[in-house]
Design an enzyme around this catalytic site. Sequence first.
Site: not given
Length: 402
Positions: A210, A360
Amino acid sequence: SSPSNRLKSQKDFMATVTDAQPEVVLSNDEILRYSRHLIMPEVAMDGQRKLKAAKVLCIGAGGLGSPLALYLTAAGVGTLGLVDYDVVDYTNLQRQIIHSTNDVGRKKLDSASDKLKALNPFLNLRTFDMKLTSANALDLFREFDIVADGTDNFPTRYLVNDACVLTGKPNVYGSIFRFEGQASVFATEEGPCYRCLYPEPPPPGLVPSCAEGGVLGIMPGLVGVIQATETIKLILGQGDSLAGRLLLIDALGLKFRELKLRKNPDCPVCGTHRTITQLIDYDQFCGIRGQEEPAGNDIPAISVEDLKKKLDAKADVFILDVREPHEYQICNLRGYLIPVGDIPKRASELDSSREIVAHCKVGGRSAKAVNFLRRAGFTKVYNLTGGINAWADRIDPKMPKY
Ligand code: ZN
């Protein structure tokens, strides 16, 4: 089939619990509190006494654990065990409704305890401030009647399943991802277990968590309430449980489907020729061991402070952002955007003579990109340690974090 026929086919395993505790009685305050249960023939005094006698263990006080613990507590489940060692994080609040803004930084167990005790002072709450492991799961499960699995990772999910099979406790299962959810009841006497459905975990990194893939905030509510419903039905011995069925929920299309599940005779933990007769090393089984730092130490890296110095000195640095476009919209370093999955086919867009700093969100995906580019012949490519979140923490506090 009529409800009474269905009942006959389902083992009323809580009967043994109440028979063993004939002294379970409800006070006048409890009778008033549960009056909307007591006037239903399917619950009534007998069912409410079963609820009070029941001991349910909830694994995790997070997304699924929030509605599970709240509704089971409200319904009058007598003993609720909660296992969690985590701390409330600001990003939990979008879905973990047992925790409040003021609880950020507190132990989830402390936060949940406050809410549950305020909701129902008759609850016997047992908190376990620990990570569920192969060493402690069996002894813990033996103290409860039903286990409700609110975990969000594969090692714990397999651990919960195997421990339920080995101790003979029903495993009320739920999982969520983005707009999708699943629920079932595993490891009942006649029903299949999670391993009958998924004997092996997916390769690590293939299924995003998640935290990586996101989840709609209501999904744990939807699925957790289904788990609470199944738990209560098991305690009451009422209705058709999800044992032998996998409920698939698509919130975007708002469709509920179900798959028939059968006990797999070749299941390694509940089949006829069992190879798993005790708990194993689940991190190793799921390929997680040693993967916590996918960046490794051999990948050339640069700190956010050093990158800042280079940029301030107008050095020739090419910033390569390997996140997804929707992440770029949240915050960026004005880098050149190529999502990590596109790097192999788009590497030709990059100039190998220039110094490239790849980043990132926290450094894992960009490490993969740097690794790939180094092998492809790029000698001046570096990974930004800690990703753009480290930049927001240490260089630009005004930058939003996600
Ligand atoms: Zn099985």
